[in-house]
Design an enzyme around this catalytic site. Structure first.
Site, short mmCIF file in Angstrom:
data_model
loop_
_atom_site.label_atom_id
_atom_site.label_comp_id
_atom_site.label_asym_id
_atom_site.label_seq_id
_atom_site.Cartn_x
_atom_site.Cartn_y
_atom_site.Cartn_z
N PHE A 195 19.80 31.24 1.47
CA PHE A 195 21.08 31.50 2.13
C PHE A 195 21.07 31.18 3.63
O PHE A 195 22.04 31.42 4.34
CB PHE A 195 21.55 32.94 1.86
N HIS A 218 6.73 28.17 -6.06
CA HIS A 218 7.25 26.81 -6.20
C HIS A 218 6.05 25.96 -6.58
O HIS A 218 5.11 25.81 -5.80
CB HIS A 218 7.83 26.34 -4.86
N ASP A 231 18.51 28.47 -7.55
CA ASP A 231 17.85 27.78 -6.43
C ASP A 231 18.92 27.25 -5.46
O ASP A 231 18.71 26.21 -4.80
CB ASP A 231 16.95 26.64 -6.93
N HIS A 289 22.94 22.24 1.85
CA HIS A 289 22.80 21.38 3.04
C HIS A 289 24.17 20.78 3.27
O HIS A 289 24.94 20.59 2.32
CB HIS A 289 21.79 20.26 2.79
O1 DOR Z 1 15.22 21.32 -3.27
C1 DOR Z 1 14.86 22.37 -2.75
N1 DOR Z 1 15.49 22.86 -1.66
N2 DOR Z 1 13.83 23.05 -3.25
C2 DOR Z 1 13.28 24.09 -2.61
O2 DOR Z 1 12.30 24.62 -3.09
C3 DOR Z 1 13.80 24.53 -1.32
C4 DOR Z 1 15.21 24.16 -1.18
C5 DOR Z 1 15.77 24.35 0.21
O3 DOR Z 1 15.49 25.39 0.80
O4 DOR Z 1 16.48 23.47 0.68
#
Ligand code: DOR
Length: 436
Positions: A61, A174, A298, A302
């Protein structure tokens, strides 16, 4: 304040029954009360199903430090819309959640600002064993046995042995083997296509790290949860592991494959990477036969601007909390699984795996974290409707049947008829510690 939910089909641990449910002071106080029971608020839920609220045990988050992507307010409004009533958040924020001080600072940031209930993992580093042993207000320890977004990584065998030997909290990881990923990246260094992401973070990387982590857990008799299983090999391997081990699947590893890079490009760039159609089918089969017990998102937002950078500059991760329940209810509508299975994967199992106190099940005396869903409602997922701060979804344009229509957190409505409502009523999650 008493709330009576009447005439819903209520999904209980063993059966689905048309009963009336009474909520008071944040708790489910009675099941199967008469139609005329007195209450301050009466909700006619005819035609709807009442489920326990979703517990998403793997989200990112972004607060503190990365709040241009997401923050606890935007994320938990998205949760409320998606029927997610509790979340467990990962430690790769800025700063990382790798000390008790950082954990408590995150809990303080969350207090009074979350629409849904919150918990935060403590992250492992090669040096913070004392912090991992001291932490209490957390579901457990997160290890990146393979780096992803951020710089958290514990790759040395001696550091891993000590974490598994000397800590008592449950551990999740992970699992992508760092050496394999680096060797693949060096070999494919001239690559220009996002499809190479799945060649670098390949099947070998996933199964090697999962085997390594499970071996540590079994030898040290430590409770261990494998996050985001992405390959058929891992599913097969997990069929033979002990009951110390639980594992989970994410929607993107079920619904996307390497064939989707052409259409969606870096939007589906994830760690672990999406794999082949055969892997996606194996992950789904692993859920159906109980090898994988949990579905989590998950959720890793972004901005579109960040995601649109050419691979490999583009960051890995996609948002999902507001669509995950609908994606799984759509599977129910297609006859691919039962509603009872969805409740087991998304509510009961994550609450059980992480020892959440009085969550994940509709039961007298348990928390009134609930979601009313309409299994007959069909709607198209749209970027424009997303509440996540990043404002996009890889499922844009997809039509789904089966949607949350009203979400309750501790007896209070937080989402109703398309709108997030009311104050931020989410509370810190409590954990039942075994033997303590
Ligand atoms: O694709 C991913 N993004 N895998 C992760 O384990 C972390 C995550 C992120 O925090 O952006």
């Amino acid at each position: 304040m008493k709330t009576l939910i009447r005439h819903a089909q209520v999904v209980l641990p063993e059966s689905t029954e048309r009963i009336n449910v009474l909520l008071e002071d944040g708790v489910i106080v009675a099941l199967d009360v008469p139609d005329g029971a007195s209450a301050d608020e009466v909700i006619d839920a005819r035609g709807l199903h009442l489920l326990p609220g979703v517990v998403d045990d793997q989200v990112h988050f972004r607060e503190p430090g990365l709040t241009h992507k997401e923050d606890l307010e935007t994320a938990t409004r998205a949760c409320a819309k998606g029927g997610v009533t509790s979340f467990l958040e990962m430690p790769n924020t800025k700063p990382t959640t790798t000390s008790v001080e950082a954990l408590e600072a995150k809990l303080a940031l969350a207090a009074g600002r979350c629409q849904v209930n919150y918990g935060f993992y403590i992250g492992a580093t090669p040096e913070n064993l004392a912090e991992l042993k001291r932490a209490e207000r957390t579901p457990g320890i997160k290890i990146f046995i393979g780096s992803s977004t951020g710089d958290l990584l514990v790759d040395s065998q001696s550091a891993l042995e000590r974490i598994f030997a000397e800590t008592t909290l449950p551990i999740c990881a992970h699992c992508e083997d760092e050496a394999t990923v680096r060797a693949n990246a060096a070999r494919l260094s001239g690559g220009v296509s996002v499809a190479d992401h799945s060649r670098i973070r390949d099947h070998a990387a996933a199964i090697l790290a999962t085997r390594r982590a499970v071996d540590l857990a079994e030898r040290h008799r430590h409770r261990f949860h494998v996050l985001h299983v992405s390959t058929a090999e891992e599913v097969e391997f997990l069929r033979g592991t002990s009951d110390l081990i639980t594992a989970e699947a994410c929607p993107h590893h079920v619904f996307f494959t390497v064939d989707d890079y052409e259409r969606l490009g870096t939007l589906i760039q994830m760690n672990p990477s999406v794999k082949t159609a055969a892997d996606a089918a194996a992950v789904w089969q692993g859920l159906l036969d109980g090898t994988l017990e949990v579905v989590a998102t998950d959720h890793a937002p972004h901005t579109l601007e960040e995601k649109r950078q050419p691979w490999p500059k583009s960051p890995s991760g996609l948002p999902a909390v507001e669509n995950s329940l609908a994606l799984m209810l759509n599977q129910v509508s297609q006859g691919l699984c039962s509603l009872q299975q969805v409740v087991s994967w998304m509510c009961e199992a994550p609450a059980r795996v992480w020892n959440l106190h009085h969550k994940g099940v509709i039961r007298e005396g348990w928390d009134a974290d609930l979601v009313l869903v309409d299994l007959n409602c069909t709607a198209v997922v749209r970027n424009a409707d997303q509440l996540t701060k990043c404002g996009w979804t890889p499922w844009d344009g997809v039509s789904l049947t089966g949607w949350p229509v009203r979400t309750f957190v501790l007896g209070r409505t937080v989402y109703c008829e398309g709108r997030v409502v009311g104050p931020a009523v989410g509370q810190e999650i409590r954990y039942d510690r075994r033997g303590g």
